[in-house]
Design a protein around this motif. Structure first.
Motif, PDB file in Angstrom:
ATOM      1  N   TYR A 170     161.178 -10.359 -72.955  1.00  0.00           N
ATOM      2  CA  TYR A 170     162.441 -11.102 -72.826  1.00  0.00           C
ATOM      3  C   TYR A 170     163.048 -11.212 -74.212  1.00  0.00           C
ATOM      4  O   TYR A 170     162.350 -11.104 -75.224  1.00  0.00           O
ATOM      5  CB  TYR A 170     162.229 -12.482 -72.209  1.00  0.00           C
ATOM      6  CG  TYR A 170     161.485 -13.462 -73.093  1.00  0.00           C
ATOM      7  CD1 TYR A 170     160.091 -13.440 -73.167  1.00  0.00           C
ATOM      8  CD2 TYR A 170     162.162 -14.391 -73.885  1.00  0.00           C
ATOM      9  CE1 TYR A 170     159.405 -14.307 -73.992  1.00  0.00           C
ATOM     10  CE2 TYR A 170     161.477 -15.265 -74.718  1.00  0.00           C
ATOM     11  CZ  TYR A 170     160.102 -15.216 -74.755  1.00  0.00           C
ATOM     12  OH  TYR A 170     159.419 -16.079 -75.577  1.00  0.00           O
ATOM     13  N   HIS A 171     164.357 -11.401 -74.259  1.00  0.00           N
ATOM     14  CA  HIS A 171     165.014 -11.565 -75.548  1.00  0.00           C
ATOM     15  C   HIS A 171     164.840 -12.990 -76.040  1.00  0.00           C
ATOM     16  O   HIS A 171     165.228 -13.940 -75.366  1.00  0.00           O
ATOM     17  CB  HIS A 171     166.493 -11.199 -75.449  1.00  0.00           C
ATOM     18  CG  HIS A 171     166.704  -9.716 -75.397  1.00  0.00           C
ATOM     19  ND1 HIS A 171     167.326  -9.072 -74.365  1.00  0.00           N
ATOM     20  CD2 HIS A 171     166.343  -8.752 -76.266  1.00  0.00           C
ATOM     21  CE1 HIS A 171     167.337  -7.770 -74.598  1.00  0.00           C
ATOM     22  NE2 HIS A 171     166.752  -7.548 -75.741  1.00  0.00           N
ATOM     23  N   GLY A 172     164.245 -13.141 -77.212  1.00  0.00           N
ATOM     24  CA  GLY A 172     164.015 -14.459 -77.801  1.00  0.00           C
ATOM     25  C   GLY A 172     165.171 -14.856 -78.701  1.00  0.00           C
ATOM     26  O   GLY A 172     166.248 -14.248 -78.682  1.00  0.00           O
ATOM     27  N   ARG A 173     164.941 -15.880 -79.498  1.00  0.00           N
ATOM     28  CA  ARG A 173     165.972 -16.453 -80.345  1.00  0.00           C
ATOM     29  C   ARG A 173     165.605 -16.218 -81.810  1.00  0.00           C
ATOM     30  O   ARG A 173     164.570 -16.692 -82.264  1.00  0.00           O
ATOM     31  CB  ARG A 173     166.072 -17.952 -80.055  1.00  0.00           C
ATOM     32  CG  ARG A 173     167.178 -18.653 -80.792  1.00  0.00           C
ATOM     33  CD  ARG A 173     168.514 -18.412 -80.127  1.00  0.00           C
ATOM     34  NE  ARG A 173     169.612 -18.835 -81.002  1.00  0.00           N
ATOM     35  CZ  ARG A 173     170.878 -18.499 -80.795  1.00  0.00           C
ATOM     36  NH1 ARG A 173     171.204 -17.743 -79.762  1.00  0.00           N
ATOM     37  NH2 ARG A 173     171.803 -18.892 -81.622  1.00  0.00           N
ATOM     38  N   ALA A 174     166.445 -15.485 -82.547  1.00  0.00           N
ATOM     39  CA  ALA A 174     166.134 -15.189 -83.951  1.00  0.00           C
ATOM     40  C   ALA A 174     166.443 -16.370 -84.872  1.00  0.00           C
ATOM     41  O   ALA A 174     165.781 -16.562 -85.892  1.00  0.00           O
ATOM     42  CB  ALA A 174     166.910 -13.961 -84.405  1.00  0.00           C
ATOM     43  N   SER A 175     167.449 -17.200 -84.500  1.00  0.00           N
ATOM     44  CA  SER A 175     167.903 -18.246 -85.432  1.00  0.00           C
ATOM     45  C   SER A 175     166.848 -19.317 -85.674  1.00  0.00           C
ATOM     46  O   SER A 175     166.871 -19.994 -86.694  1.00  0.00           O
ATOM     47  CB  SER A 175     169.180 -18.904 -84.900  1.00  0.00           C
ATOM     48  OG  SER A 175     168.914 -19.591 -83.697  1.00  0.00           O
ATOM     49  N   TYR A 255     161.855 -21.697 -65.654  1.00  0.00           N
ATOM     50  CA  TYR A 255     161.673 -20.251 -65.863  1.00  0.00           C
ATOM     51  C   TYR A 255     162.146 -19.367 -64.702  1.00  0.00           C
ATOM     52  O   TYR A 255     162.350 -18.170 -64.892  1.00  0.00           O
ATOM     53  CB  TYR A 255     160.234 -19.922 -66.250  1.00  0.00           C
ATOM     54  CG  TYR A 255     159.269 -19.673 -65.107  1.00  0.00           C
ATOM     55  CD1 TYR A 255     158.746 -20.739 -64.391  1.00  0.00           C
ATOM     56  CD2 TYR A 255     158.873 -18.384 -64.764  1.00  0.00           C
ATOM     57  CE1 TYR A 255     157.856 -20.518 -63.358  1.00  0.00           C
ATOM     58  CE2 TYR A 255     157.986 -18.162 -63.721  1.00  0.00           C
ATOM     59  CZ  TYR A 255     157.486 -19.235 -63.027  1.00  0.00           C
ATOM     60  OH  TYR A 255     156.601 -19.010 -62.007  1.00  0.00           O
ATOM     61  N   GLN A 256     162.323 -19.962 -63.505  1.00  0.00           N
ATOM     62  CA  GLN A 256     162.811 -19.117 -62.413  1.00  0.00           C
ATOM     63  C   GLN A 256     164.298 -19.362 -62.190  1.00  0.00           C
ATOM     64  O   GLN A 256     164.721 -20.515 -62.175  1.00  0.00           O
ATOM     65  CB  GLN A 256     162.033 -19.430 -61.131  1.00  0.00           C
ATOM     66  CG  GLN A 256     160.561 -19.080 -61.317  1.00  0.00           C
ATOM     67  CD  GLN A 256     159.809 -18.963 -60.018  1.00  0.00           C
ATOM     68  OE1 GLN A 256     160.097 -18.074 -59.259  1.00  0.00           O
ATOM     69  NE2 GLN A 256     158.873 -19.849 -59.789  1.00  0.00           N
ATOM     70  N   PRO A 257     165.160 -18.396 -62.070  1.00  0.00           N
ATOM     71  CA  PRO A 257     164.808 -16.989 -61.898  1.00  0.00           C
ATOM     72  C   PRO A 257     164.955 -16.123 -63.154  1.00  0.00           C
ATOM     73  O   PRO A 257     164.669 -14.940 -63.097  1.00  0.00           O
ATOM     74  CB  PRO A 257     165.853 -16.539 -60.871  1.00  0.00           C
ATOM     75  CG  PRO A 257     167.081 -17.322 -61.242  1.00  0.00           C
ATOM     76  CD  PRO A 257     166.576 -18.642 -61.755  1.00  0.00           C
ATOM     77  N   LEU A 258     165.386 -16.658 -64.298  1.00  0.00           N
ATOM     78  CA  LEU A 258     165.717 -15.763 -65.419  1.00  0.00           C
ATOM     79  C   LEU A 258     164.717 -15.779 -66.574  1.00  0.00           C
ATOM     80  O   LEU A 258     164.954 -15.156 -67.593  1.00  0.00           O
ATOM     81  CB  LEU A 258     167.125 -16.086 -65.952  1.00  0.00           C
ATOM     82  CG  LEU A 258     168.294 -15.581 -65.106  1.00  0.00           C
ATOM     83  CD1 LEU A 258     169.618 -15.822 -65.823  1.00  0.00           C
ATOM     84  CD2 LEU A 258     168.160 -14.089 -64.785  1.00  0.00           C
ATOM     85  N   GLY A 259     163.606 -16.509 -66.456  1.00  0.00           N
ATOM     86  CA  GLY A 259     162.613 -16.490 -67.529  1.00  0.00           C
ATOM     87  C   GLY A 259     162.789 -17.633 -68.508  1.00  0.00           C
ATOM     88  O   GLY A 259     163.629 -18.510 -68.316  1.00  0.00           O
ATOM     89  N   PRO A 260     161.968 -17.660 -69.574  1.00  0.00           N
ATOM     90  CA  PRO A 260     161.979 -18.798 -70.492  1.00  0.00           C
ATOM     91  C   PRO A 260     163.289 -18.916 -71.254  1.00  0.00           C
ATOM     92  O   PRO A 260     163.919 -17.921 -71.599  1.00  0.00           O
ATOM     93  CB  PRO A 260     160.821 -18.511 -71.445  1.00  0.00           C
ATOM     94  CG  PRO A 260     160.521 -17.069 -71.297  1.00  0.00           C
ATOM     95  CD  PRO A 260     161.000 -16.640 -69.949  1.00  0.00           C
ATOM     96  N   PHE A 261     163.699 -20.160 -71.523  1.00  0.00           N
ATOM     97  CA  PHE A 261     164.941 -20.415 -72.258  1.00  0.00           C
ATOM     98  C   PHE A 261     164.655 -21.505 -73.296  1.00  0.00           C
ATOM     99  O   PHE A 261     164.072 -21.217 -74.337  1.00  0.00           O
ATOM    100  CB  PHE A 261     166.037 -20.794 -71.247  1.00  0.00           C
ATOM    101  CG  PHE A 261     167.402 -21.055 -71.818  1.00  0.00           C
ATOM    102  CD1 PHE A 261     167.887 -20.351 -72.917  1.00  0.00           C
ATOM    103  CD2 PHE A 261     168.228 -22.023 -71.254  1.00  0.00           C
ATOM    104  CE1 PHE A 261     169.153 -20.595 -73.439  1.00  0.00           C
ATOM    105  CE2 PHE A 261     169.502 -22.273 -71.766  1.00  0.00           C
ATOM    106  CZ  PHE A 261     169.956 -21.563 -72.856  1.00  0.00           C
TER     107      PHE A 261
END
Ligand code: CA
Length: 440
Positions: A170-175, A255-261
């Motif tokens: 999944y795309h994480g957060r760089a900042s 986390y459902q349905p798009l994954g961790p945020f």
């Protein structure tokens, strides 16, 4: 392998020859540092408990050809140009630096060829971020971790059917990537833990760590141009330690349905030293052995070379030190040890899959392995797994119990590579101390 990997090499920097040093002459990792109290940043190379300030060595006539280009890239506040350097230039630099640093302490024929001021004690330096990380992606490459976590959430169906076909990520957060040593503030969030209809908002009660390995992208690829697996490793500059801090109660609700945020984007810690791809050569091992019945990787994720040597034998250890342990001057206590050789997907497969649709990676991007867990007890890289989501607390040397992390706890991840016929090299430390939530 080449002369720089020779396990019998020693350095005139005596601390580099200590058997437990992470930074012997066979390692030579890069990092960005400032002298204490100063703001100027430079790229340096770790040797024992010292840092070679390569920029400071430019005044002496030590560097020629491509090695000199690389030395100039170290006279910068970030590793970006260094990470873009061609492999053969980096290799020439490494060979020359190894030559300059080799010798025997106390031997009269050994001289320190560096100009005064080019060697900075680590104790007199502060580490800085290696590069501005544009994008950060987190994978899920350990099948043991995926199965352990899957069992907690879906006992009948722990591993989803796509797992053995593609590297999940999944795309994480760089900042919010921070450097080892930065405090981690307990995040606030929505949780719904008791099955009641309405969630509540407050500090997470299930704060966890995830022990991972990070891979820095060196040369990027153009948008629309996938990287074939045969070329994938040419795009990886080196590795560091990663702690993907996670709030499990927030995660399980969102986390459902798009994954961790927001369960994960509040902080990710990285270690400051980047061990180069070339330094890892002696520790390369075959890719994960797929037992009979597992599908072969699809052709775009498959190469003979990757199958034979796509893995890395790298031990990752996690230590905890509670506030009570610190007050009692106790050493950190080990929670787990696992090996990167146990992950299901290789770094090359992860990078190739990431770009397979034409997605471009840029110099300084970071992708991480996902929690590295193994098959044996004590090899689980998160508290979620070690305590079975809090059901079986771990007991610290003080007698304290931990289901998840409390304020004042410090998590320290260490990594090293060791193999018959090779030196032991290390990645240093990736640490973070939990502090209380900010007032709401
Ligand atoms: Ca993770």
């Amino acid at each position: 392998m080449n002369a720089t990997h020779d396990p019998s090499l020693t350095s005139w920097v005596a601390s580099a020859n200590a058997p437990d040093s992470d930074f012997p002459i066979q390692n030579l990792p890069f990092g960005v540092f400032s002298r204490k109290g100063e703001t100027e940043r430079r790229v340096g190379v770790a040797i024992g408990d010292q840092i070679v300030d390569v920029g400071e060595s430019l005044s002496a006539n030590l560097w020629t050809g491509k090695a000199r280009d690389v030395a100039r890239f170290c006279d910068r506040p970030s590793m970006k140009e260094l990470m873009q350097a061609p492999r053969e230039a980096l290799s020439e630099f490494r060979a020359r630096l190894s030559e300059l640093l080799s010798g025997t302490p106390g031997d009269e024929s050994t001289i320190n060829p560096l100009p005064p001021g080019a060697l900075v004690p680590m104790a007199e330096a502060e580490m800085r971020p290696p590069v501005e990380i544009g994008d950060y992606t987190d994978f899920y490459a350990s099948i043991y971790h995926a199965t352990n976590v899957g069992k907690l959430f879906r006992p009948d169906n722990p591993l989803l059917p796509n797992y053995k076909y593609l590297p999940i990520g999944y795309h994480g957060r760089a900042s919010s990537i921070v450097l080892s040593g930065a405090d981690i503030r307990r995040p606030l969030g929505q949780t719904q833990t008791d099955g009641t209809a309405a969630p509540s908002f407050g500090p997470t009660q299930m704060l966890d760590y995830e022990a991972e390995i990070g891979f820095f992208v060196g040369a990027g690829n153009e948008l629309g141009e996938p990287v074939p697996i045969q070329e994938a490793e040419d795009h990886i500059f080196g590795v560091c330690l990663v702690n993907d801090w996670s709030a499990r109660d927030i995660q399980s609700w969102e986390y459902q349905p798009l994954g961790p945020f927001v369960a994960k984007n509040f902080a990710t810690t990285i270690s400051p030293w980047v061990v180069t791809w070339e330094a890892l050569e002696p520790y390369r091992v075959p890719a994960f052995f797929r037992p009979p019945g597992d599908p072969a990787p699809l052709p775009y994720l498959s190469s003979e070379e990757d199958k034979n040597a796509g893995g890395i034998e790298l031990t990752i250890e996690v230590y905890i030190r509670s506030m009570l342990m610190r007050e009692g001057h106790m050493r950190p206590s080990r929670l787990s040890a696992s090996s990167l050789a146990d992950i299901y997907w290789t770094p090359a497969q992860m990078l190739t899959h990431h770009t397979s649709n034409g997605c471009n990676l840029r110099t300084g991007d970071l992708f991480a392995s996902g929690t590295v867990s193994g098959p044996d007890p004590g090899s689980q890289g998160s508290l979620l797994e070690l305590t079975r989501r809090g059901a079986e607390p771990v007991v610290l040397p003080t007698g304290e119990e931990r289901r998840f992390l409390l304020d004042g706890d410090e998590i320290i991840i260490r990594g090293h590579l060791e193999r018959e016929g090779a030196a032991r090299i290390g990645l240093g430390e990736c640490s973070g101390l939990i502090v209380a939530s900010s007032a709401r």
